[in-house]
Every structure is written in C-alpha cells, then in structure tokens.
Design a protein around this motif. Sequence first.
Motif, PDB file in Angstrom:
ATOM      1  N   LYS A  69       4.527   4.999  -0.678  1.00  0.00           N
ATOM      2  CA  LYS A  69       4.522   4.982  -2.140  1.00  0.00           C
ATOM      3  C   LYS A  69       5.919   4.943  -2.737  1.00  0.00           C
ATOM      4  N   ALA A  70       6.877   5.632  -2.137  1.00  0.00           N
ATOM      5  CA  ALA A  70       8.226   5.682  -2.703  1.00  0.00           C
ATOM      6  C   ALA A  70       8.862   4.289  -2.726  1.00  0.00           C
ATOM      7  N   GLU A 119       7.069   1.995  -5.238  1.00  0.00           N
ATOM      8  CA  GLU A 119       7.464   2.252  -6.623  1.00  0.00           C
ATOM      9  C   GLU A 119       8.788   1.580  -6.960  1.00  0.00           C
TER      10      GLU A 119
END
Length: 64
Positions: free
Chosen positions: A6-7, A10
């Motif tokens: 997810k990091a 994003e």
Amino acid sequence: MIPLGKAVEEVLLTLQQQHELPYCQVMTGFPHPSGVNGHRKEQFAANFTFLAQELQKFFAAVGQ
C-alpha cells in the motif's frame, strides 16, 4: 510498474494525480509479498479477478 504494498502504491497514485506518471504504467491492488504480511494470500485471492483484469488492460496498452 507493479507496486507491492500500500505504501508504494500510494506514492505512485500520487504521482499519477500530479501527472508525473501515466495511468497505463501502474497496476494496483497487489499485496506486499513479504512473509511479515500474513494476509497476503487472502488479499491476493480476494483481488484475483481485479488483478487479472488489470493485467489484461496493461498488456493491451503495452501492445499498442
């Protein structure tokens, strides 16, 4: 590009919103493969249909 987690996803989505990275170059939804991510298999299974569609779109765009 396939962001794994997810990091990273994003960051790449932010770059797309800022028009620094084309949308057709990023495939989202892949879980981070680390053994620390105990939910990776469930995440992959839950997103399998979406991921397969993303792969088809990606390779269709690359072939143009």
